[in-house]
Write an enzyme that holds these catalytic residues in place. Structure first.
Site, short mmCIF file in Angstrom:
data_model
loop_
_atom_site.label_atom_id
_atom_site.label_comp_id
_atom_site.label_asym_id
_atom_site.label_seq_id
_atom_site.Cartn_x
_atom_site.Cartn_y
_atom_site.Cartn_z
CG HIS A 1 -1.94 1.08 1.24
ND1 HIS A 1 -3.26 0.86 1.60
CD2 HIS A 1 -1.87 2.40 0.97
CE1 HIS A 1 -3.93 1.99 1.52
NE2 HIS A 1 -3.10 2.95 1.15
CG HIS B 1 -1.47 6.31 -2.12
ND1 HIS B 1 -2.64 6.14 -2.83
CD2 HIS B 1 -1.74 5.88 -0.86
CE1 HIS B 1 -3.57 5.63 -2.03
NE2 HIS B 1 -3.05 5.46 -0.83
CD GLU C 1 -8.25 6.83 4.95
OE1 GLU C 1 -8.78 6.75 3.83
OE2 GLU C 1 -7.19 7.46 5.15
#
Ligand code: IMP
Ligand code: ZN
Length: 371
Positions: A19, A21, A205
């Site tokens: 994970h 970005h 989240e």
């Protein structure tokens, strides 16, 4: 036993990062170099680009917008991708799934297709240069951009998956969780899965039980799926009436990408001790430590392992077991999972740490939400 501190052990440990970005994973070294070469960062100052202390989630999103002002050209996207891959490799990440939202910026000539081509070129160049890491790409859907743009992203991802023989492997769903409703994207997720794309979805989240439940009910059994963050999936907090969410996650063994530093700095979790990582880890549910954005949150993946090791007094064997357990959740083949196990086994021999006994039966090999 080799004489390494736990911190050093975490750094040397072969790991997978699932994970990350692209735009939030820069290093300060990279930004300083960019600043030196270009003279300025399109009016953005270095200090504005990372979270030095805990701030509400919205502040993080303000930083992401500034980053998008900095990384606007084919050249910077190439350099960023190349440097991020090298930096993960230096941190002994052996397998990386890197995600990014393809940008369309007419002023600089960047199209979504050129964006993908540029990331792919950087990955292939790292490969040619012998950087010791396997990289796969995920195309991000930004929930702020709406369903029509998401459909464009699926077409793009499928095309690039085919033309790169699987270097592009799947899709990410991310963006400000307060914007829109994830359940509007269910047909897009199912379509992507039908085309053979794997899915990593930012879910829960923040406490968004309704959309989380709808997405899981629709996708479980139809998609190869992981959950990003998943901070509010489990029932022990104020989640009464939504037990089905945890039941689905457990039943389908959906891996959870746990981003401890990111969650603490974004104030969705109070501290490492109360992070949901531990809840799922104790249940022996697949949970993977990840950085989210090592630049914005100022953390290497080895820092995340060390943080958890310190908090829960983990030793070398625990850390090896933890790393080993993450390999089953990659979006790649059993062969690649086995290669990662072999790398870890050699590392253990060198470090004189016992390698865990693993049951490599078929059942153990294909662990999660696969159809
Ligand atoms: P990019 O896709 O490479 O531009 O990376 C930055 C983007 O990732 C942000 O604009 C968000 O859409 C997404 N992102 C990064 N961190 C988070 C997060 O914690 N929650 C949701 N989305 C995120
Ligand atoms: Zn994320």
């Amino acid at each position: 036993m080799a004489n390494t501190s736990i911190e050093e052990f975490c750094r040397k440990l072969p790991k997978v990062e699932l994970h990350a970005h692209l735009n939030t994973s820069f290093s300060m070294t990279f930004l300083n170099e960019l600043l030196r070469k270009s003279g300025n960062l399109n009016g953005v100052s270095l200090e504005d680009l990372h979270l030095a202390e805990a701030k509400p989630l919205a502040e993080g999103f303000a930083i992401f917008s500034k980053l998008h002002q900095v990384f606007r050209t084919e050249e910077t996207i190439y350099q960023l991708t190349h440097s991020v891959i090298r930096e993960f490799a230096e941190d002994n990440v052996k397998y990386l799934e890197l995600r990014s939202t393809p940008k369309h910026i007419p002023e600089t000539g960047l199209t979504r297709d050129i964006y993908m081509q540029t990331m792919v070129r950087a990955v292939q160049d790292c490969q040619k240069e012998g950087v010791d890491i396997t990289v796969r790409l995920l195309v991000s859907i930004d929930r702020r951009q709406g369903v029509e743009v998401a459909k464009i992203a699926v077409d793009l991802a499928e095309r690039w998956m085919k033309s790169t023989q699987g270097l592009v492997i799947g899709m990410d769903f991310s963006g400000d969780p307060k914007v829109g409703d994830a359940s509007d994207y269910i047909p897009v997720f199912l379509d992507a899965a039908r085309r053979g794309l794997k899915l990593s979805l930012h879910l829960a989240e923040i406490p968004l039980y309704k959309e989380t439940k709808k997405v899981l009910q629709a996708c479980c059994g139809h998609c190869v799926l992981r959950i990003g963050h998943g901070t509010f999936l489990h029932r022990y907090e104020s989640n009464q009436g939504h037990e089905e969410i945890e039941d689905l996650v457990v039943q389908w063994k959906i891996p959870i990408e746990a981003c401890v530093t990111s969650n603490i700095l974004s104030k969705t979790v109070n501290g490492p001790g109360s992070h949901h990582f531990w809840y799922w880890h104790r249940k022996q549910h697949p949970v993977i430590l990840c950085t989210d954005g090592k630049g914005v949150f100022g953390c290497l993946l080895s820092d995340e392992y060390y943080r958890v090791a310190k908090e829960f007094s983990l030793g070398r064997e625990d850390l090896v077991s933890m790393a080993l357990s993450t390999f089953d959740s990659i979006f790649e083949s059993d062969d690649l999972k086995q290669r990662l196990r072999d790398i870890l086994r050699s590392f253990c021999e060198k470090e004189q740490v016992a390698f865990p006994n693993i049951n490599t039966s078929k059942e153990k090999m294909s662990t999660y939400c696969c159809v």
